[in-house]
Scaffold this motif. Structure first.
Motif, PDB file in Angstrom:
ATOM      1  N   UNK A  52       0.804  -1.387  -0.202  1.00 24.13           N
ATOM      2  CA  UNK A  52       0.192  -0.030   0.061  1.00 24.13           C
ATOM      3  C   UNK A  52       0.670   1.531   0.090  1.00 24.13           C
ATOM      4  N   UNK A  53       2.006   1.363   0.742  1.00 21.33           N
ATOM      5  CA  UNK A  53       2.958   2.275   0.684  1.00 21.33           C
ATOM      6  C   UNK A  53       3.273   2.798  -0.725  1.00 21.33           C
ATOM      7  N   UNK A  54       3.911   1.912  -1.411  1.00 20.23           N
ATOM      8  CA  UNK A  54       4.437   2.347  -2.687  1.00 20.23           C
ATOM      9  C   UNK A  54       3.279   2.511  -3.658  1.00 20.23           C
ATOM     10  N   UNK A  55       1.861   1.945  -3.416  1.00 22.24           N
ATOM     11  CA  UNK A  55       0.773   2.295  -4.135  1.00 22.24           C
ATOM     12  C   UNK A  55       0.576   3.892  -4.014  1.00 22.24           C
ATOM     13  N   UNK A  56       0.494   4.295  -2.733  1.00 25.94           N
ATOM     14  CA  UNK A  56       0.165   5.473  -2.489  1.00 25.94           C
ATOM     15  C   UNK A  56       1.260   6.453  -2.961  1.00 25.94           C
ATOM     16  N   UNK A  57       2.543   6.309  -3.002  1.00 23.18           N
ATOM     17  CA  UNK A  57       3.631   7.060  -3.543  1.00 23.18           C
ATOM     18  C   UNK A  57       3.617   7.302  -5.026  1.00 23.18           C
ATOM     19  N   UNK A  58       3.068   6.045  -5.565  1.00 24.00           N
ATOM     20  CA  UNK A  58       3.072   6.430  -7.100  1.00 24.00           C
ATOM     21  C   UNK A  58       1.680   6.928  -7.563  1.00 24.00           C
ATOM     22  N   UNK A  59       0.745   7.147  -6.723  1.00 28.37           N
ATOM     23  CA  UNK A  59      -0.537   7.859  -7.279  1.00 28.37           C
ATOM     24  C   UNK A  59      -0.816   9.278  -6.370  1.00 28.37           C
ATOM     25  N   UNK A  60      -0.202   9.352  -4.981  1.00 29.76           N
ATOM     26  CA  UNK A  60      -0.520  10.518  -4.312  1.00 29.76           C
ATOM     27  C   UNK A  60      -1.762  10.292  -3.466  1.00 29.76           C
ATOM     28  N   UNK A  61      -2.406   9.030  -3.584  1.00 31.19           N
ATOM     29  CA  UNK A  61      -3.671   9.055  -2.689  1.00 31.19           C
ATOM     30  C   UNK A  61      -3.300   7.863  -1.564  1.00 31.19           C
ATOM     31  N   UNK A  62      -4.477   7.964  -0.601  1.00 31.47           N
ATOM     32  CA  UNK A  62      -4.407   6.986   0.471  1.00 31.47           C
ATOM     33  C   UNK A  62      -4.884   5.784  -0.021  1.00 31.47           C
ATOM     34  N   UNK A  63      -4.672   4.662   0.928  1.00 31.05           N
ATOM     35  CA  UNK A  63      -5.421   3.497   0.478  1.00 31.05           C
ATOM     36  C   UNK A  63      -6.882   3.341   0.218  1.00 31.05           C
ATOM     37  N   UNK A  64      -7.581   4.191   0.970  1.00 36.06           N
ATOM     38  CA  UNK A  64      -8.996   4.376   0.949  1.00 36.06           C
ATOM     39  C   UNK A  64      -9.504   4.736  -0.447  1.00 36.06           C
ATOM     40  N   UNK A  65      -8.546   5.237  -1.420  1.00 35.21           N
ATOM     41  CA  UNK A  65      -8.764   5.626  -2.967  1.00 35.21           C
ATOM     42  C   UNK A  65      -7.986   4.621  -3.633  1.00 35.21           C
ATOM     43  N   UNK A  66      -6.789   4.218  -3.207  1.00 33.17           N
ATOM     44  CA  UNK A  66      -5.920   3.097  -4.059  1.00 33.17           C
ATOM     45  C   UNK A  66      -6.776   1.836  -4.054  1.00 33.17           C
TER      46      UNK A  66
END
Length: 528
Positions: A52-66
């Motif tokens: 989840x952390x790298x997903x948030x880095x590459x999108x600018x969004x928190x897990x609730x959106x990713x």
């Protein structure tokens, strides 16, 4: 004049450990970046887990959106747990946004980029990619041109045989292999954003935290100096990668989370099982080599399978060497093969937090009781305060978590439940006083370049994507949670914000063999 960004990721790199490495002169190049640019704590997201952390880095969004909360996800329509993939990220990534803006991107070894998006540029996936081959990179000929024949190039080297010297040599070899590949690609390909991620810092800190943190029992300088060679190899990699940047380009070094000592393990799924909320399949043999149905039809096969099972148990207990694996490595079967998904069930996923899922909406009525009982036993006011908060979420989809729990720093959640009736839910790691590591929320970041101010400046991991977009003149979608870090620049850069309509992607179902291969990798890294 064209601007470029070079982004280097050091998985799990801790600001506190950087301070010690800097005092020992082990990372002189990174020290020079902090002396000339902006740097500080990079606060991760909850849960501060790699996927989840790298997903948030590459999108600018928190897990609730990713929609990426852990390495796995529950797919309610198929009643199964499966690995997350890039296609499960519900918001556009940096690579897609920049590509749509006419920019060219290069991403090497970023977790959760498999299967790779078809962007203007190159994507070589990292962790959660089942394998590296023509079919798993973009475009396919990148594999033939740059990767094929490189025996030292791997996503991660999980081997551990107890020798710190051998581990350090393998880690340095892999770091240098990643660097060599990146240098060749950056020398031959045009780019606006180039990203290279190094995974071995995370592996190192999970296994050998006692030898890295000077405050840990067992720490000694000779062992630290051997391990510090891995950090020095990373420091050299940063120096060589950033040499591809011009004076006014943006150079970023970031981590997805920090690290601390692992001191407690809670198994919430064991608690759920013992309290009747989680029903498991009748026996582990259901995922064995010979099916129960076949054994029932052929008594001889059933007898042979029984003899084989007993022999395995005896071999495991007789004359075995001390078990030095991480706690998660000892679970030989993942939760996805244990749950009876056909029954109304409640279970949780996640190692750095607990995300509760229900297989049937009728089970939501039990969530408040579970929350209150867990907080009474393990909450801040209990005798075993390892759970910080538990929150019931308001999600309609059963594929989204119905409840989430935050854990205290240093606490891991073992997702694989014990079948033993009296198995303890809360344990201390059996490490003989030599602590392994686990994630903490405070990561590290540093920004450098001719337009970057020198300052100590904390930020959040979700701020990296909008800052890169704004610096490169690309539009920043309004759904992004992070902020453009305009105050790090000496020049007044006005970011362009636009409204965005979010479009979900279609997930990918990896084969059982592919999932098992990735899960073996995650197990050896200490995640499942």
């Amino acid at each position: 004049m064209k601007r470029k960004v070079i982004l280097a990721g050091l998985d799990g790199f801790s600001p506190r450990i950087f301070e010690y490495l800097r005092s020992e002169g082990k990372m002189p190049f990174l020290e020079s970046l902090t002396g000339s640019g902006s740097f500080g704590v990079l606060r991760s997201i909850m849960p501060f887990e790699t996927s989840p952390a790298w997903s948030s880095l590459q999108t600018g969004c928190r897990p609730e959106k990713t929609s990426i909360y852990t390495f796995h996800r529950y797919q309610s329509d198929k009643r199964q747990i499966r690995l997350n993939s890039f296609r499960d990220i519900k918001v556009p990534s940096l690579w897609e946004l920049l590509s749509d803006s006419g920019k060219r991107v290069i991403s090497i070894n970023m977790p959760v980029t498999s299967p790779p998006p078809e962007v203007n540029g190159i994507i070589i996936p990292g962790l959660l990619s089942p394998q590296l081959g023509r079919e798993s990179v973009h475009p396919p000929d990148v594999y033939d041109k740059y990767i094929a024949g490189r025996e030292d190039y791997k996503i991660v080297d999980k081997r551990w045989d107890g020798s710190i010297e051998l581990f350090a040599e393998r880690a340095k070899r892999l770091i240098n292999a990643r660097l060599t590949l990146a240098k060749e690609i950056l020398s031959n390909e045009d780019f606006d954003l180039a990203s290279v991620q190094f995974q071995m810092t995370d592996v190192l800190q999970h296994k050998l935290w006692w030898a890295i943190d000077p405050e840990q029992p067992g720490f000694d300088k000779d062992t630290f100096n051997k391990i510090a060679e891995i950090y020095s190899a990373c420091d050299n990699a940063l120096k060589e990668l950033f040499s591809f940047a011009d004076s006014d380009d943006l150079k970023l070094a970031v981590s997805d989370h920090g690290f601390c000592a692992h001191n407690k393990t809670i198994s919430i799924n064991t608690w759920l099982h013992q309290n009747g909320f989680l029903k498991l399949l009748d026996s582990e043999e259901k995922s064995g080599l010979i099916s129960d149905e076949l054994k029932d039809k052929h008594p001889l096969l059933k007898k042979i399978a029984g003899i084989y099972g007993e022999a395995k148990k005896k071999a495991a207990s007789a004359g075995s060497k001390p078990d030095t694996r991480l706690f998660c490595e000892k679970h030989l079967e993942h939760l996805r093969k244990m749950i009876d998904f056909q029954q109304p069930n409640i279970f949780c996923l996640g190692a750095m937090g607990a995300y509760f899922y229900v297989t049937d909406a009728s089970q939501k009525k039990h969530l408040a009781k579970i929350r209150d009982s867990l907080l009474k036993a393990f909450g801040p006011e209990s005798q075993n305060p390892v759970v910080s908060t538990i929150e019931i979420t308001e999600r309609d989809s059963l594929s989204e978590p119905a409840m989430k729990a935050e854990l205290k720093e240093g606490v891991l959640n073992a997702v694989t439940p014990s079948r033993e009736e009296n198995s303890p839910v809360l344990t201390s790691p059996a490490n003989n006083g030599f602590a392994g590591g686990t994630h903490s929320i405070e990561g590290f970041w540093a920004a450098s370049g001719g337009l970057i101010k020198q300052q100590k400046r904390d930020a959040e991991i979700i701020d990296i994507a909008p800052t890169i977009l704004g610096f490169l003149g690309a539009e920043i979608p309004g759904h992004i949670d992070g902020q453009f870090l305009g105050d790090i620049f000496s020049e007044d850069i006005q970011p362009k914000y636009v409204q965005s309509g979010l479009q979900g992607k279609e997930g990918v179902d990896y084969s059982d063999d592919q999932q098992s291969g990735v899960e073996d990798q995650l197990r050896d890294l200490g995640y499942i």
